[in-house]
Design an enzyme around this catalytic site. Sequence first.
Site, PDB file in Angstrom:
ATOM      1  N   ARG A   1      -7.712  19.411 -30.043  1.00 46.55           N
ATOM      2  CA  ARG A   1      -6.418  18.731 -29.961  1.00 46.55           C
ATOM      3  C   ARG A   1      -6.573  17.240 -29.662  1.00 46.55           C
ATOM      4  O   ARG A   1      -5.893  16.403 -30.244  1.00 46.55           O
ATOM      5  CB  ARG A   1      -5.557  19.398 -28.892  1.00 46.55           C
ATOM      6  CG  ARG A   1      -5.064  20.791 -29.267  1.00 46.55           C
ATOM      7  CD  ARG A   1      -4.297  21.413 -28.113  1.00 46.55           C
ATOM      8  NE  ARG A   1      -3.686  22.688 -28.470  1.00 46.55           N
ATOM      9  CZ  ARG A   1      -4.303  23.856 -28.432  1.00 46.55           C
ATOM     10  NH1 ARG A   1      -5.583  23.887 -28.055  1.00 46.55           N
ATOM     11  NH2 ARG A   1      -3.687  24.973 -28.775  1.00 46.55           N
ATOM     12  N   ILE A   2      -7.474  16.892 -28.734  1.00 46.54           N
ATOM     13  CA  ILE A   2      -7.663  15.481 -28.390  1.00 46.54           C
ATOM     14  C   ILE A   2      -8.305  14.734 -29.540  1.00 46.54           C
ATOM     15  O   ILE A   2      -7.881  13.629 -29.897  1.00 46.54           O
ATOM     16  CB  ILE A   2      -8.516  15.347 -27.110  1.00 46.54           C
ATOM     17  CG1 ILE A   2      -7.775  15.963 -25.924  1.00 46.54           C
ATOM     18  CG2 ILE A   2      -8.837  13.877 -26.829  1.00 46.54           C
ATOM     19  CD1 ILE A   2      -8.619  16.070 -24.662  1.00 46.54           C
TER      20      ILE A   2
ATOM     21  N   ASP B   1     -18.011  19.165 -35.357  1.00 40.93           N
ATOM     22  CA  ASP B   1     -17.468  20.304 -34.626  1.00 40.93           C
ATOM     23  C   ASP B   1     -17.826  21.562 -35.399  1.00 40.93           C
ATOM     24  O   ASP B   1     -17.277  21.805 -36.482  1.00 40.93           O
ATOM     25  CB  ASP B   1     -15.950  20.183 -34.469  1.00 40.93           C
ATOM     26  CG  ASP B   1     -15.390  21.210 -33.483  1.00 40.93           C
ATOM     27  OD1 ASP B   1     -15.894  22.350 -33.462  1.00 40.93           O
ATOM     28  OD2 ASP B   1     -14.465  20.872 -32.726  1.00 40.93           O
TER      29      ASP B   1
ATOM     30  N   ALA C   1     -14.993  13.697 -21.760  1.00 43.27           N
ATOM     31  CA  ALA C   1     -14.958  15.161 -21.817  1.00 43.27           C
ATOM     32  C   ALA C   1     -15.542  15.776 -20.546  1.00 43.27           C
ATOM     33  O   ALA C   1     -14.823  16.134 -19.625  1.00 43.27           O
ATOM     34  CB  ALA C   1     -15.702  15.643 -23.053  1.00 43.27           C
ATOM     35  N   ARG C   2     -16.877  15.888 -20.491  1.00 49.74           N
ATOM     36  CA  ARG C   2     -17.584  16.385 -19.320  1.00 49.74           C
ATOM     37  C   ARG C   2     -18.902  15.617 -19.198  1.00 49.74           C
ATOM     38  O   ARG C   2     -19.586  15.370 -20.188  1.00 49.74           O
ATOM     39  CB  ARG C   2     -17.873  17.888 -19.434  1.00 49.74           C
ATOM     40  CG  ARG C   2     -16.656  18.777 -19.193  1.00 49.74           C
ATOM     41  CD  ARG C   2     -16.180  18.717 -17.759  1.00 49.74           C
ATOM     42  NE  ARG C   2     -15.096  19.652 -17.457  1.00 49.74           N
ATOM     43  CZ  ARG C   2     -13.817  19.395 -17.584  1.00 49.74           C
ATOM     44  NH1 ARG C   2     -13.423  18.203 -18.047  1.00 49.74           N
ATOM     45  NH2 ARG C   2     -12.904  20.291 -17.256  1.00 49.74           N
TER      46      ARG C   2
ATOM     47  N   ASP D   1     -15.619   8.460 -17.987  1.00 49.78           N
ATOM     48  CA  ASP D   1     -14.597   8.945 -17.062  1.00 49.78           C
ATOM     49  C   ASP D   1     -15.083  10.196 -16.339  1.00 49.78           C
ATOM     50  O   ASP D   1     -14.461  10.638 -15.377  1.00 49.78           O
ATOM     51  CB  ASP D   1     -13.308   9.253 -17.822  1.00 49.78           C
ATOM     52  CG  ASP D   1     -12.190   9.729 -16.908  1.00 49.78           C
ATOM     53  OD1 ASP D   1     -11.833   8.986 -15.975  1.00 49.78           O
ATOM     54  OD2 ASP D   1     -11.672  10.849 -17.120  1.00 49.78           O
TER      55      ASP D   1
ATOM     56  N   GLU E   1     -19.877  15.379  -9.875  1.00 52.43           N
ATOM     57  CA  GLU E   1     -18.721  14.560  -9.519  1.00 52.43           C
ATOM     58  C   GLU E   1     -18.387  14.785  -8.045  1.00 52.43           C
ATOM     59  O   GLU E   1     -18.327  15.940  -7.618  1.00 52.43           O
ATOM     60  CB  GLU E   1     -17.505  14.916 -10.391  1.00 52.43           C
ATOM     61  CG  GLU E   1     -17.692  14.491 -11.830  1.00 52.43           C
ATOM     62  CD  GLU E   1     -16.468  14.742 -12.703  1.00 52.43           C
ATOM     63  OE1 GLU E   1     -15.569  15.516 -12.265  1.00 52.43           O
ATOM     64  OE2 GLU E   1     -16.393  14.179 -13.799  1.00 52.43           O
TER      65      GLU E   1
ATOM     66  N   HIS F   1     -12.693  10.264 -13.317  1.00 55.22           N
ATOM     67  CA  HIS F   1     -12.132  11.457 -13.968  1.00 55.22           C
ATOM     68  C   HIS F   1     -10.611  11.450 -13.826  1.00 55.22           C
ATOM     69  O   HIS F   1      -9.994  12.435 -13.398  1.00 55.22           O
ATOM     70  CB  HIS F   1     -12.718  12.739 -13.370  1.00 55.22           C
ATOM     71  CG  HIS F   1     -12.631  13.908 -14.304  1.00 55.22           C
ATOM     72  ND1 HIS F   1     -13.494  14.975 -14.250  1.00 55.22           N
ATOM     73  CD2 HIS F   1     -11.775  14.184 -15.332  1.00 55.22           C
ATOM     74  CE1 HIS F   1     -13.181  15.851 -15.184  1.00 55.22           C
ATOM     75  NE2 HIS F   1     -12.142  15.394 -15.852  1.00 55.22           N
TER      76      HIS F   1
END
Length: 321
Positions: A152-153, A172, A232-233, A258, A263, A282
């Site tokens: 979606r992003i 993807d 993302a991660r 981000d 974290e 984040h």
Amino acid sequence: MTSPTIACSGPVGEVAVQILKPFGKIVVADDSSEEALLRILEGAVGLVLRGDGVGSTRVIEAATDLKVIGRSGVGYDKVDIQSANARRIPVIITPGANSQAVAEATLTYMLALSKKMIHWDIQLKQGNWRSRFEQSPGDLEGATLGIIGLGRIGYRLAQLIRPFGMRVLAYDPHVTGETASQQDVELVALDELLQKSDFVSIHALLNENTRGLINRARLSLMKPGSILINLARGAIVESLDVLYEVLTDGPLAAAALDVFEPEPPDVSHPIFKLDNCLTSPHAICMSKRAMHKSFKMMAEDMAAVLEGRKPKFVANPETLV
């Protein structure tokens, strides 16, 4: 008998409070650590995991009355799905709630880094007017954007950059070329994407296949002067050490991060002293509109489970059978 509660790893929006309070008192942990969560699990029929909140085996087993877990986001890598499945506890997620916010932030980072906004702000404030002759800003027009993860992003980002006249590539393995082409996106292999893109933006979920996906070898494939954005991660990129190397010795010209692993990150790492690496805690997915949508989606589906109805968005639908 203990009164039912909704245990939360962090504060939740008022919309979620109003939806969930009929099912139990809203109890918020002192922090998002496992130990803090364990202290508030007595009587918890629902568990809300925000941000760093961990749904570990220990947490799930300790919540003996637990019926549903809610994640105010789409990622659920910090939830032990196996333990949830063993208890037949649905894990609610909120796909799409923050897509616009993250796509907007990606575009913002692309513009800020390519136009050297931070660099020139620093130079001017130091009195270096002649810095305008020392470097030239980049352009989005005519450049190639590579999107890793066309969910979606990723799709929303592809739509947002259309007016800039960019070529868009994507990697993807779960998307067909036909589906990608409907969004004017060209599906390619990951190495080809890295070799051809001026901007690479990561929007994949973290799992066993994507952990460390962007490693030293793959980063070395990127074009000289290219820009990497990871919203993302953190663990999808091999390490901050590797990223620091390619930011100081090439080929990367800049990066925006981000997300980190772990974290919060150790900010004494030298990467945090680079003016060509923009960072945020984040937080870019947490716009007002995105958080309202996320809390509402999550709470409505948690309420559905607690009322014996079928929820819409579940990470482990096998628990509903």
